[in-house]
Design an enzyme around this catalytic site. Structure first.
Site, PDB file in Angstrom:
ATOM      1  N   LEU A  47       0.768  -1.309   0.009  1.00 35.88           N
ATOM      2  CA  LEU A  47       0.111  -0.017   0.058  1.00 35.88           C
ATOM      3  C   LEU A  47       0.982   1.270   0.057  1.00 35.88           C
ATOM      4  CD1 LEU A  47      -3.013   0.695   0.378  1.00 35.88           C
ATOM      5  CD2 LEU A  47      -2.651   1.018   2.686  1.00 35.88           C
ATOM      6  N   SER A 113       3.649  -6.906   2.355  1.00 33.55           N
ATOM      7  CA  SER A 113       2.205  -6.042   2.981  1.00 33.55           C
ATOM      8  C   SER A 113       1.263  -6.456   2.018  1.00 33.55           C
ATOM      9  CB  SER A 113       2.518  -4.519   2.912  1.00 33.55           C
ATOM     10  OG  SER A 113       1.728  -3.942   3.703  1.00 33.55           O
ATOM     11  N   GLN A 114       0.428  -5.261   1.466  1.00 33.86           N
ATOM     12  CA  GLN A 114      -0.904  -5.688   0.571  1.00 33.86           C
ATOM     13  C   GLN A 114      -0.258  -6.539  -0.310  1.00 33.86           C
ATOM     14  OE1 GLN A 114      -3.921  -2.518  -0.122  1.00 33.86           O
ATOM     15  NE2 GLN A 114      -2.829  -2.595  -1.985  1.00 33.86           N
ATOM     16  N   ASP A 230       6.089  -4.744  14.307  1.00 30.15           N
ATOM     17  CA  ASP A 230       5.801  -4.389  12.945  1.00 30.15           C
ATOM     18  C   ASP A 230       4.885  -2.856  13.280  1.00 30.15           C
ATOM     19  OD1 ASP A 230       5.052  -5.407   9.975  1.00 30.15           O
ATOM     20  OD2 ASP A 230       3.338  -4.379  10.945  1.00 30.15           O
ATOM     21  N   HIS A 285       7.346  -1.967  10.360  1.00 24.21           N
ATOM     22  CA  HIS A 285       6.718  -2.331   8.822  1.00 24.21           C
ATOM     23  C   HIS A 285       7.570  -1.759   7.945  1.00 24.21           C
ATOM     24  CE1 HIS A 285       3.498  -4.138   6.602  1.00 24.21           C
ATOM     25  NE2 HIS A 285       3.371  -2.866   6.067  1.00 24.21           N
TER      26      HIS A 285
END
Length: 304
Positions: A47, A113-114, A230, A285
């Site tokens: 993202l 991630s995404q 994270d 993250h």
């Protein structure tokens, strides 16, 4: 052995002894890559990301596996990453498929991630993919439910306890984060409304579930990477298919219904010896793909 592109560019008639040493060094790297046969690596961003975020990861791969063909796509960058995940799956699939077709021995996925959820969509719906290692790097594979800075930025008028009012609508499902928003206190609404994650997990009736499972199980290794510091993936165990129950107590992967019923193949992968969890504390993250310890510990050995 065909020379690497940068070797060709450096080849000039006038060569000093220092330049010759460099050329032989580069040629040696190409030869090693050709003999060992490193598979191409495909990186899918998360993202609000773009290809520029992965400079360090590309450097790590080039140092440890010289000559590896690494592809990072400028697709659905930054704000475009909010587009529906099925749309992103189709876009990335179209870009990645030719790489697969030209890689007789397969490719590796590193999906951040995404991007990890996008890669699952690709792997589930592409019947002839040849992905060897699917490395899921801090991805909300079991869903997302947390008050993070991302949430405050995207939905300033909402908090985690009331975002379901928006996400579980037809309008909400047009935004990527709502495609994997999983409110443990409103599971009926999630299962009836989620157009993406609930289908991937067969938590919602999916006539393609058997075929998708067969497709997903074409991977040779599944590597799930995440950690307690994270700060974005919530709960962090979602990166390894753990998630909250209705009391917001984390239920680990092997106690999850989707594992126990082997809904899309996690239990099968584990039985095959092809499911690996890598947990690391002290990593925020945004730093997973630029942290050398993460690469050295959790990623490097799967890129052969």
């Amino acid at each position: 052995v065909e020379p690497c592109g940068y070797f060709e560019e450096l080849w000039k008639p006038e060569i000093t002894s220092c330049g010759l040493a460099l050329l032989w060094s580069l040629f040696g790297a190409c030869l090693v890559a050709a003999v060992i046969g490193y598979k191409p690596v495909v990186i899918v961003h998360g993202l609000f990301d773009s290809s520029g975020a992965f400079v360090e990861l590309l450097r790590f791969i080039n140092q440890s596996h010289p000559g590896t063909n690494v592809s990072v796509f400028d697709l659905f960058d930054r704000s475009s990453s909010l587009q529906p995940l099925w749309k992103q799956v189709e876009g990335f699939k179209a870009a990645i498929y030719p790489i697969m077709q030209n890689a007789a021995n397969g490719v590796h996925f590193i999906c951040y991630s995404q991007g990890g959820l996008i890669c699952r969509g690709i792997l589930s719906t592409l019947p002839d993919h040849n992905v060897h290692s699917f490395i899921s790097l801090s991805s909300p594979q079991a869903g997302q439910y947390g008050d993070t800075n991302y949430l405050k930025y995207l939905f300033p008028q909402f908090m985690k306890f009331n975002l379901f009012h928006f996400c579980y609508t037809s309008v909400g499902q047009r935004i990527s984060i709502c495609n994997f928003w999983k409110d443990p206190h409103h599971m009926d609404m999630y299962m009836n409304s989620s157009d993406y994650l609930a289908l991937l997990n067969s938590e919602r009736t999916n006539p393609n579930s058997t075929v998708w499972k067969k497709n997903f199980l074409r991977i040779k290794k599944l590597v799930l990477i995440g950690g307690p510091d994270d700060g974005v993936i919530t709960p962090w165990q979602s990166s390894q298919f753990g998630f909250y129950d209705d009391n917001e107590t984390v239920v680990e992967i092997k106690d999850q219904d989707l594992y126990l019923r082997d809904v899309f193949g996690l239990k099968t992968l584990n039985a095959r010896g092809d499911l690996f969890l890598c947990s690391m504390a002290g990593v925020e993250h945004i730093n997973w793909h630029s942290n050398y310890t993460v690469f050295n510990t959790c990623i490097e050995k799967w890129l052969v």
